[in-house]
Every structure is written in C-alpha cells, then in structure tokens.
Design an enzyme around this catalytic site. Sequence first.
Site, PDB file in Angstrom:
ATOM      1  N   CYS A  25      -1.768  10.327  -7.726  1.00  0.00           N
ATOM      2  CA  CYS A  25      -1.708  10.296  -6.081  1.00  0.00           C
ATOM      3  C   CYS A  25      -3.114  10.533  -5.581  1.00  0.00           C
ATOM      4  O   CYS A  25      -3.557  11.832  -5.836  1.00  0.00           O
ATOM      5  CB  CYS A  25      -0.799  10.914  -5.616  1.00  0.00           C
ATOM      6  SG  CYS A  25      -0.534  10.884  -3.679  1.00  0.00           S
ATOM      7  N   GLY A  59      -4.939   3.250  -4.795  1.00  0.00           N
ATOM      8  CA  GLY A  59      -4.728   1.877  -4.568  1.00  0.00           C
ATOM      9  C   GLY A  59      -6.202   1.286  -3.929  1.00  0.00           C
ATOM     10  O   GLY A  59      -6.768   0.295  -4.390  1.00  0.00           O
ATOM     11  N   GLU A  95       3.550   0.421  -1.434  1.00  0.00           N
ATOM     12  CA  GLU A  95       3.623   1.385  -2.369  1.00  0.00           C
ATOM     13  C   GLU A  95       4.743   1.201  -3.236  1.00  0.00           C
ATOM     14  O   GLU A  95       5.851   1.110  -2.763  1.00  0.00           O
ATOM     15  CB  GLU A  95       3.432   2.758  -2.172  1.00  0.00           C
ATOM     16  CG  GLU A  95       2.036   2.977  -1.784  1.00  0.00           C
ATOM     17  CD  GLU A  95       1.622   4.775  -1.567  1.00  0.00           C
ATOM     18  OE1 GLU A  95       2.223   5.297  -2.544  1.00  0.00           O
ATOM     19  OE2 GLU A  95       0.700   4.982  -0.951  1.00  0.00           O
ATOM     20  N   CYS A 112      -3.539   4.700   0.480  1.00  0.00           N
ATOM     21  CA  CYS A 112      -3.002   4.760  -0.935  1.00  0.00           C
ATOM     22  C   CYS A 112      -4.547   5.060  -1.800  1.00  0.00           C
ATOM     23  O   CYS A 112      -5.487   4.318  -1.692  1.00  0.00           O
ATOM     24  CB  CYS A 112      -2.404   3.602  -1.511  1.00  0.00           C
ATOM     25  SG  CYS A 112      -1.895   3.815  -3.061  1.00  0.00           S
ATOM     26  N   HIS A 126      -1.432  -0.833 -10.123  1.00  0.00           N
ATOM     27  CA  HIS A 126      -1.857  -1.604  -8.957  1.00  0.00           C
ATOM     28  C   HIS A 126      -2.057  -3.052  -9.102  1.00  0.00           C
ATOM     29  O   HIS A 126      -2.704  -3.374 -10.070  1.00  0.00           O
ATOM     30  CB  HIS A 126      -3.242  -0.878  -8.339  1.00  0.00           C
ATOM     31  CG  HIS A 126      -2.985   0.566  -8.071  1.00  0.00           C
ATOM     32  ND1 HIS A 126      -2.423   1.156  -6.753  1.00  0.00           N
ATOM     33  CD2 HIS A 126      -3.314   1.684  -8.816  1.00  0.00           C
ATOM     34  CE1 HIS A 126      -2.298   2.426  -6.818  1.00  0.00           C
ATOM     35  NE2 HIS A 126      -2.737   2.616  -8.082  1.00  0.00           N
TER      36      HIS A 126
END
Length: 279
Positions: A72, A224, A212, A221, A163
């Site tokens: 994350c 991302g 997400e 994100c 992703h």
Amino acid sequence: MKFTKMQGAGNDYVYVNCFKEILPQDIPNLAKQVSDRHKGIGSDGLILICPSEKADAQMRMFNADGSESEMCGNGIRCVAKYVYDHGIVQSQTLKIETGAGILSLDLDIIDQRVSQVRVNMGRPILNSSEIPTLLTGDPPVNADLQVGDQTIQVTCVSMGNPHCVSFVDEITDYWVHEIGPQVEVHPMFPKRINAEFIEIISQNEMIMRVWERGSGETQACGTGACASAVAGVLTGRTERNVLIHLPGGDLRLEWSESDEVFMTGPAVEVYEGVWTGPQ
Ligand SMILES: N[C@H](CCC[C@H](N)C(=O)O)C(=O)O
C-alpha cells in the site's frame, strides 16, 4: 484497542501500533468492522504497524472487505510518519518490511514532524504470470479486455499488488463505477486487480481515479499511481517523471533509468482514538 486515523492524499486507513496493542484473532473481520463508514470508525481499510526482525517496522495492510494486500503506497508513507513521530525510530531514512519486500523511505521533517515522504517502491513487476494476469504480454500493453459488451485497452503492472491501467479521453463515473468493478473481478485477473483510469494532460502530468481491489473507489492509490507512471512510459504517452493529480491530492512519480519507481507524497495524522468493538 487504541488506533490512529491517518491519510495519504485522502486515502485513509485505521492504523494500529502492534508494538503495543494486542489484536483480536480475526484480523480480516476487524478490518471490515473498523472500515465501515456508518457502524465503524470509517476508512479504506486497516494497517498494522508491527515489529520486524529485518527492518525498522513491518506493514500489514487489509482492505475494507477484509482482504490482505501485498503493498500500500499511501499507507507506507503514513507508517513511516507514525514510527518517526511516535519515537519508534529516530532516523530520517527508514526501511519498512512489506509483502512486496523491504522498502526504503526518506522523510521530510518540519517542526519535528514528518510532512512528506519519498518512497523507493522498488522495481515494477512486468511478467504476466507474476502480476498475475492471463492476458498475453510481459506485460500486457494496450491489450484488449472484454468488459461486458465493451472492449477496452489495458496495460497491466504489479507493484507487489496488481494494477490494470486504462487511458481514457475523459475520466467519468461510468469508467470508475461501471467498468472498474467489472475489471476488479474479471476472470483474466486470478487475484482480482486494482483498476486505474488515466487522463493524460502532458508528457509529465496525468489525472487519475481508481477503483481499488477490496475497497472500491478511493481518493488516491499510491501503488496505482506507480503502476500508471510505468504504464505511461510503456505506452509512450509520458516521460519517466510525472505529476499525478488524484481526487485526494497530488503524487510525484519517477520510474528511474535504474528501473526503480520513486513516489513522493504527503502523510497526515488525523486523530487518535479507542476502538471498543462493533456497536
Ligand atoms: N487495494 C489495494 C491495496 C491498497 C493500495 C492503495 N491504497 C495504495 O495506496 O497503494 C490492493 O488490494 O492491492
């Protein structure tokens, strides 16, 4: 259980200091309970800040649906801020153990508090079987993906978590709320996937919204954004240094010539509280 609410570019999580707190056995269920924006604390998920034998701390991240993710980006910046501001580590350069390996971070300090964090997010994973995706290409670049009665073009990259990046003329709710949820659970993605939608402003600037995996639309994100910066280069749309505008704030990305992705962005502590369990 004490917790700290933090956010990075509006991507908000409940953080628990596991150097001190004892957690219930069922962490996925705890993540679902605390994330509920009506009956819980309200967040995009739960992040545990744990001791590590290999780094300054370990980050474990759970989405709002209780699923655990490997990594994350917005979360790791807040973990770094927490361990510095709360005196767990006094160094301005940190190493955090994650599901994507041990990552290095540099802290910007203002008035003895972390304000911005620069993360070496490591190398993007481009091998289709490791992303993972059943689409062809290492990685799939501008690959056709059948979504309902639509065929969209996607570029897939992993930053430890998967992703699927789509470049569109205009990012509308149709893309994020209609197409995004179908991409998340598409059979071409065995571990589900995060779906990013990008509008190109220039070779050094993008607008991004994201649906997400496990949390739905979030304000930002970090992984991302990294994947989108890589996809921009792979598709010839952007240069290696890009500024990405997300609904919750801006992130600065660089995919270096040495193949490492650097992300710079904010980390903010919102409040501390005590979770007394589901009401
Ligand atoms: N939903 C993501 C994890 C959170 C990633 C995002 N919030 C970030 O800042 O990187 C996944 O399941 O892979």
